[in-house]
Design an enzyme around this catalytic site. Structure first.
Site, PDB file in Angstrom:
ATOM      1  N   GLY A  75    -111.966 -14.803 -17.881  1.00 50.50           N
ATOM      2  CA  GLY A  75    -113.125 -14.743 -18.770  1.00 50.50           C
ATOM      3  C   GLY A  75    -112.819 -15.260 -20.165  1.00 50.50           C
ATOM      4  O   GLY A  75    -113.631 -15.960 -20.775  1.00 50.50           O
ATOM      5  N   THR A  76    -111.654 -14.922 -20.674  1.00 50.69           N
ATOM      6  CA  THR A  76    -111.313 -15.336 -22.040  1.00 50.69           C
ATOM      7  C   THR A  76    -111.253 -16.856 -22.139  1.00 50.69           C
ATOM      8  O   THR A  76    -111.805 -17.454 -23.070  1.00 50.69           O
ATOM      9  CB  THR A  76    -109.958 -14.717 -22.454  1.00 50.69           C
ATOM     10  OG1 THR A  76    -110.087 -13.288 -22.397  1.00 50.69           O
ATOM     11  CG2 THR A  76    -109.563 -15.138 -23.860  1.00 50.69           C
ATOM     12  N   ASN A 168    -119.906  -5.127 -22.467  1.00 51.87           N
ATOM     13  CA  ASN A 168    -118.812  -4.460 -21.775  1.00 51.87           C
ATOM     14  C   ASN A 168    -118.539  -3.049 -22.285  1.00 51.87           C
ATOM     15  O   ASN A 168    -117.866  -2.269 -21.626  1.00 51.87           O
ATOM     16  CB  ASN A 168    -117.530  -5.294 -21.889  1.00 51.87           C
ATOM     17  CG  ASN A 168    -117.258  -5.759 -23.301  1.00 51.87           C
ATOM     18  OD1 ASN A 168    -118.055  -6.511 -23.875  1.00 51.87           O
ATOM     19  ND2 ASN A 168    -116.177  -5.314 -23.863  1.00 51.87           N
ATOM     20  N   GLN A 198    -119.493  -9.249 -17.210  1.00 53.09           N
ATOM     21  CA  GLN A 198    -119.915  -7.919 -16.736  1.00 53.09           C
ATOM     22  C   GLN A 198    -121.241  -8.013 -15.973  1.00 53.09           C
ATOM     23  O   GLN A 198    -121.869  -6.990 -15.692  1.00 53.09           O
ATOM     24  CB  GLN A 198    -120.068  -6.943 -17.912  1.00 53.09           C
ATOM     25  CG  GLN A 198    -118.797  -6.714 -18.709  1.00 53.09           C
ATOM     26  CD  GLN A 198    -117.747  -5.885 -17.976  1.00 53.09           C
ATOM     27  OE1 GLN A 198    -118.026  -5.250 -16.955  1.00 53.09           O
ATOM     28  NE2 GLN A 198    -116.529  -5.893 -18.489  1.00 53.09           N
ATOM     29  N   HIS A 220    -111.476 -10.566 -11.889  1.00 52.88           N
ATOM     30  CA  HIS A 220    -110.921  -9.201 -11.772  1.00 52.88           C
ATOM     31  C   HIS A 220    -111.943  -8.120 -12.107  1.00 52.88           C
ATOM     32  O   HIS A 220    -111.653  -6.931 -11.990  1.00 52.88           O
ATOM     33  CB  HIS A 220    -109.642  -9.051 -12.592  1.00 52.88           C
ATOM     34  CG  HIS A 220    -109.795  -8.996 -14.078  1.00 52.88           C
ATOM     35  ND1 HIS A 220    -109.692  -7.824 -14.791  1.00 52.88           N
ATOM     36  CD2 HIS A 220    -110.008  -9.958 -15.007  1.00 52.88           C
ATOM     37  CE1 HIS A 220    -109.825  -8.071 -16.077  1.00 52.88           C
ATOM     38  NE2 HIS A 220    -110.028  -9.367 -16.239  1.00 52.88           N
ATOM     39  N   THR A 256    -102.924 -27.570 -12.806  1.00 50.65           N
ATOM     40  CA  THR A 256    -102.957 -27.281 -11.373  1.00 50.65           C
ATOM     41  C   THR A 256    -103.724 -25.986 -11.115  1.00 50.65           C
ATOM     42  O   THR A 256    -103.445 -24.963 -11.731  1.00 50.65           O
ATOM     43  CB  THR A 256    -101.522 -27.151 -10.826  1.00 50.65           C
ATOM     44  OG1 THR A 256    -100.843 -28.377 -11.101  1.00 50.65           O
ATOM     45  CG2 THR A 256    -101.514 -26.878  -9.326  1.00 50.65           C
ATOM     46  N   CYS A 352    -109.492  -4.506 -24.383  1.00 51.22           N
ATOM     47  CA  CYS A 352    -108.837  -5.794 -24.512  1.00 51.22           C
ATOM     48  C   CYS A 352    -107.975  -5.891 -25.763  1.00 51.22           C
ATOM     49  O   CYS A 352    -107.230  -6.831 -25.919  1.00 51.22           O
ATOM     50  CB  CYS A 352    -109.866  -6.907 -24.500  1.00 51.22           C
ATOM     51  SG  CYS A 352    -110.812  -6.874 -22.981  1.00 51.22           S
TER      52      CYS A 352
HETATM   53  N1  PLP Z   1    -116.035 -11.041 -21.627  1.00 52.33           N
HETATM   54  C1  PLP Z   1    -116.347  -9.767 -21.313  1.00 52.33           C
HETATM   55  C2  PLP Z   1    -117.756  -9.306 -21.474  1.00 52.33           C
HETATM   56  C3  PLP Z   1    -115.369  -8.898 -20.838  1.00 52.33           C
HETATM   57  O1  PLP Z   1    -115.689  -7.636 -20.534  1.00 52.33           O
HETATM   58  C4  PLP Z   1    -114.031  -9.381 -20.701  1.00 52.33           C
HETATM   59  C5  PLP Z   1    -112.949  -8.468 -20.266  1.00 52.33           C
HETATM   60  O2  PLP Z   1    -112.983  -7.280 -20.536  1.00 52.33           O
HETATM   61  C6  PLP Z   1    -113.764 -10.724 -21.021  1.00 52.33           C
HETATM   62  C7  PLP Z   1    -114.787 -11.510 -21.474  1.00 52.33           C
HETATM   63  C8  PLP Z   1    -112.395 -11.294 -20.860  1.00 52.33           C
HETATM   64  O3  PLP Z   1    -112.117 -11.551 -19.503  1.00 52.33           O
HETATM   65  P1  PLP Z   1    -110.627 -11.717 -18.981  1.00 52.33           P
HETATM   66  O4  PLP Z   1    -110.008 -10.363 -18.983  1.00 52.33           O
HETATM   67  O5  PLP Z   1    -110.763 -12.282 -17.596  1.00 52.33           O
HETATM   68  O6  PLP Z   1    -109.938 -12.675 -19.897  1.00 52.33           O
END
Ligand code: PLP
Length: 409
Positions: A75-76, A168, A198, A220, A256, A352
């Site tokens: 996600g990041t 989140n 989410q 995940h 890759t 996070c």
């Molecule tokens: N965006 C939201 C709304 C999230 O809840 C999260 C993770 O908690 C992320 C982005 C980041 O995702 P990742 O952990 O896969 O980098």
């Protein structure tokens, strides 16, 4: 009487256990079918086929063309690629990040993976109301102001608006369709990104996020592996890559691909989509029982951002898997410690950050007073959550809160 289940994992918004079917699907790609999908030989073609099939299946699940699916490391990365990639000038990928960038506007409650890139580029945030829902009037006002600045030669013009699908921390679902209408009207040249990390468990994004030009997901959060995500990039967007290299993912994200992880994420996605309506119903009931059970026995407790009419909570705009409470006279960090002793695993806000408790920007934007925010508790449920876990949490949380309050009185 001791609860039948002796622990409760209530942190699905942070991460979910992998679905066994996803683990099983992953293994052959780690041990036998491990070739690089960009190669030319038979083994490579086999890996390539698996990758193509995964891409086709995601395209179907998300209502886009296979070529619009860009696999990432989570996600990041998807969020960063969307923000930096859409803000920067497409013909100059090597330019300094802030040079030539258009303006990015995002909600004040975005995850840091969107908020921090936006602020790093000098972008602006839009207010939310006390339920945590985006203020559409404020969005329109910000876009109008920036359009005027651009016309006067004083600003770069808005190139991207980013509003998450569901928050989140609080589970507040955002009006992405209405946001798209405001953007088309007030900033017709801007692209719309939604961080739906989410959101995949709660809605069919082929419909619910159809109005967004860019959509981020992370495996995940729905029973797939960590370190695998994707970004939908519709043809309406000219995305500048964040990295240069071998040209994989149509040049949007060279490197890759993690075929094993992508295959597992696809299986988890398929199972999530197939069980979604039943799961939404099941988790809604579990969440309601958990929250109502706690509010019934705890004084000085509020469900964050949820309005009550005649004693009844209106949770219609909330993700079913996320409950957020603010507890008076309690310090989150101490509560989480006591809960851990009682085999309840939860979190205060997003998980996070470094582990250090920082004031939540989400609660701040909703106007939650800092003394309430200091006692915040997020309880999040997912595909693996059970009734027995809710029983255990209902038995364990009130005594922990009472114990802490006795100390602080
Ligand atoms: N965006 C939201 C709304 C999230 O809840 C999260 C993770 O908690 C992320 C982005 C980041 O995702 P990742 O952990 O896969 O980098």
């Amino acid at each position: 009487m001791p609860a039948a289940h002796q622990s409760a994992y209530l942190d699905h918004a942070a991460t979910t256990p992998m679905r066994p079917e996803a683990v099983e699907a992953m293994l052959p790609f780690l041990t036998v079918r491990y070739a690089n999908p960009s190669g030319a030989h038979r083994m490579a073609r086999d890996a390539r086929r698996a990758l193509d099939e995964a891409r086709d299946e995601w395209a179907e699940m998300l209502g886009c063309a296979p070529g619009e699916v860009v696999f990432t490391s989570g996600g990041t990365e998807s969020d960063n690629l969307a923000v930096f990639g859409a803000a920067r000038r497409p013909d100059d990928p090597a330019a300094e990040l802030t040079a030539h960038a258009g303006l990015v506007v995002c909600s004040a409650i975005e995850h840091h993976a969107v908020l921090d890139p936006t602020l790093a580029l000098g972008g602006r945030t839009v207010a939310v109301d006390r339920t945590g829902r985006l203020d559409l009037d404020d969005l329109a006002a910000v876009l109008d102001q920036e359009a005027r600045r651009h016309d006067a030669g004083e600003g770069p013009g808005v190139r991207l608006v980013s509003v998450m699908f569901a928050n989140n921390e609080t589970g507040a679902v955002q009006p992405v369709g209405e946001v798209a209408e405001v953007v088309r009207r007030h900033a017709p040249h801007a692209a719309l990104h939604t961080d739906a990390v989410q959101g995949f468990c709660l809605a069919d994004l082929s419909v619910a996020a159809a109005a967004a030009d860019l959509v981020s997901l992370s495996a995940h959060k729905f029973g797939g592996p960590k370190g695998v995500g994707l970004l939908v990039v519709r043809p309406s967007v000219r995305l500048t890559p964040r990295q240069l290299g071998g040209g994989q993912e149509r040049g949007h994200r060279p490197g890759t691909q993690d075929v094993a992880g992508i295959v597992a994420a696809t299986v988890a996605g398929r199972l999530t989509a197939a069980s979604r309506p039943a799961e939404v119903e099941r988790l809604t009931k579990l969440r309601d029982r958990l929250v109502e059970g706690l509010l019934a026995v705890l004084d000085d407790a509020v469900e964050t951002g949820v309005e009550r009419v005649d004693g009844l909570a209106d949770r219609s705009g909330r993700a079913p898997g996320i409950a957020h409470l603010c507890l008076g006279g309690v310090e989150s960090e101490a509560l989480l410690y006591l809960l851990e002793q009682a085999e309840v695993f939860a979190s205060a806000a997003s998980s996070c950050s470094s582990g250090a408790m920082e004031a939540s920007h989400v609660l701040g934007a909703m106007g939650v007073p800092s003394e309430w925010a200091a006692g915040s508790l997020r309880l999040s449920l997912g595909w693996a959550s059970t009734d027995a876990e809710v029983d255990h949490a209902l038995a364990a949380i009130p005594p922990a809160v009472h114990q802490l309050r006795r100390f602080t009185l």
